[in-house]
Write an enzyme that holds these catalytic residues in place. Sequence first.
Site, PDB file in Angstrom:
ATOM      1  N   HIS A 150      27.773 -19.100  20.018  1.00 29.44           N
ATOM      2  CA  HIS A 150      28.326 -18.716  18.713  1.00 29.44           C
ATOM      3  C   HIS A 150      27.882 -19.794  17.724  1.00 29.44           C
ATOM      4  CE1 HIS A 150      30.719 -15.463  20.271  1.00 29.44           C
ATOM      5  NE2 HIS A 150      31.188 -16.253  21.217  1.00 29.44           N
ATOM      6  N   ASN A 183      31.062 -19.106  32.277  1.00 27.84           N
ATOM      7  CA  ASN A 183      30.661 -18.848  30.886  1.00 27.84           C
ATOM      8  C   ASN A 183      31.455 -19.750  29.935  1.00 27.84           C
ATOM      9  OD1 ASN A 183      29.204 -16.928  29.057  1.00 27.84           O
ATOM     10  ND2 ASN A 183      31.263 -16.331  28.408  1.00 27.84           N
ATOM     11  N   GLU A 238      26.730 -14.476  24.144  1.00 27.14           N
ATOM     12  CA  GLU A 238      27.531 -13.963  23.012  1.00 27.14           C
ATOM     13  C   GLU A 238      26.954 -14.438  21.684  1.00 27.14           C
ATOM     14  OE1 GLU A 238      31.715 -14.925  23.521  1.00 27.14           O
ATOM     15  OE2 GLU A 238      31.554 -14.848  25.699  1.00 27.14           O
TER      16      GLU A 238
HETATM   17  C1  XIL Z   1      36.506 -12.191  21.236  1.00 20.83           C
HETATM   18  C2  XIL Z   1      36.397 -10.702  20.967  1.00 20.83           C
HETATM   19  O1  XIL Z   1      35.119 -10.402  20.499  1.00 20.83           O
HETATM   20  C3  XIL Z   1      37.444 -10.307  19.968  1.00 20.83           C
HETATM   21  O2  XIL Z   1      37.414  -8.920  19.742  1.00 20.83           O
HETATM   22  C4  XIL Z   1      38.819 -10.756  20.436  1.00 20.83           C
HETATM   23  O3  XIL Z   1      39.773 -10.488  19.438  1.00 20.83           O
HETATM   24  C5  XIL Z   1      38.809 -12.246  20.744  1.00 20.83           C
HETATM   25  O4  XIL Z   1      37.801 -12.512  21.666  1.00 20.83           O
HETATM   26  N1  XIL Z   1      34.533 -16.317  23.475  1.00 20.83           N
HETATM   27  C6  XIL Z   1      34.600 -15.316  24.386  1.00 20.83           C
HETATM   28  C7  XIL Z   1      34.873 -13.927  23.957  1.00 20.83           C
HETATM   29  O5  XIL Z   1      34.319 -15.534  25.574  1.00 20.83           O
HETATM   30  O6  XIL Z   1      35.600 -13.204  24.895  1.00 20.83           O
HETATM   31  C8  XIL Z   1      35.583 -13.885  22.639  1.00 20.83           C
HETATM   32  O7  XIL Z   1      35.603 -12.539  22.234  1.00 20.83           O
HETATM   33  C9  XIL Z   1      34.910 -14.772  21.634  1.00 20.83           C
HETATM   34  C10 XIL Z   1      34.874 -16.195  22.088  1.00 20.83           C
END
Ligand code: XIL
Length: 324
Positions: A209, A173, A238
Amino acid sequence: MTPAPPLRAVAAERGLHVGAMIGPGPLRTEPRHRRTLADEFAAVTPGSALKMGPLRPSRDTYDFGDADAVVDFGVAHDMYVRGHALVWHNQKPDWFQAWDYTDDQLRAFLRDHIHTVAGRYRATVDAWDVVNEAVADDGSLRETVWSDALVGDYVADAFRWADEVTDANLYYNDYGCEALTEKADAVYDLLADLLDRGVPVDGVGLQLHALGERPDPDSIRANVERFRDLGLDVQITEMDVAFSRDDVPDDPLAVQAGYYRAVAEVCPEAGCDALVVAGVSDANSWLRSFADFPDRYTGDPLLFDERYRPKPAYDAVVEALAED
Ligand code: XIL
């Protein structure tokens, strides 16, 4: 008037697991969160509860309470459960210091961690992010405590160790590799090499993201297709869509909806089998609390607003999935 079918129903028709990444807090305290998650989503991922830091309060103990709360909710509601993440360079325990270990001890430590966590959820987790973000932004292997100690092949080892204790599908991932970027090329090469060597990798998770930048949907399509051609499953893991605070469009909700629509069209067409968003309600978005993100990005990147009302982005995803 007949109510429109919920998101999970239209997604199921398209063979798509539509999911949300969540924390245990609102699941325990907010009835609207539980209801929206159960009614609208068919997949769930613990946002942090399965990471090494939250799971391991001290050297000799695990605390599975938060992770169990999310996984149990998913199982009780017949959801597809994505485990996240067995190996990552962030959110490690505070007590963990690499220099306390020899390289061999670190290897054993990581193997035991994977065996313990993936083994515990053998019957309940459907897919694991085994390794998260191992590729740096320039496409090289990211230098982390794990790459230092275990040299280049820790990614392969992690997949093999996970495969020893679970039948879940095993994912790599990462972010920044959703479209045809240089980093995506590097991830492609990494995974092609692992597959060549018989390492048990089943899929690639594309975080998506979309913060300030929105990867081009046609480029995402071509990228998903080339991973599929390698024999990998592909999931969006995500997704959230926010704007840089100094570059907010006139109608942010409409632009946001348009991008969610485009991704919801491309994802199943290109052969993705999951579309997971980075939370249920804007109230719980990580953009509102993580590092300097609240200053940098608008904090309403998801499908439901703070009061759990569906946003234009929600309607756009439902419409896109309903059209065949
Ligand atoms: C983020 C979480 O959502 C937050 O709560 C935490 O403080 C930081 O991590 N990439 C990822 C996720 O794979 O695990 C991350 O999640 C965001 C970026």
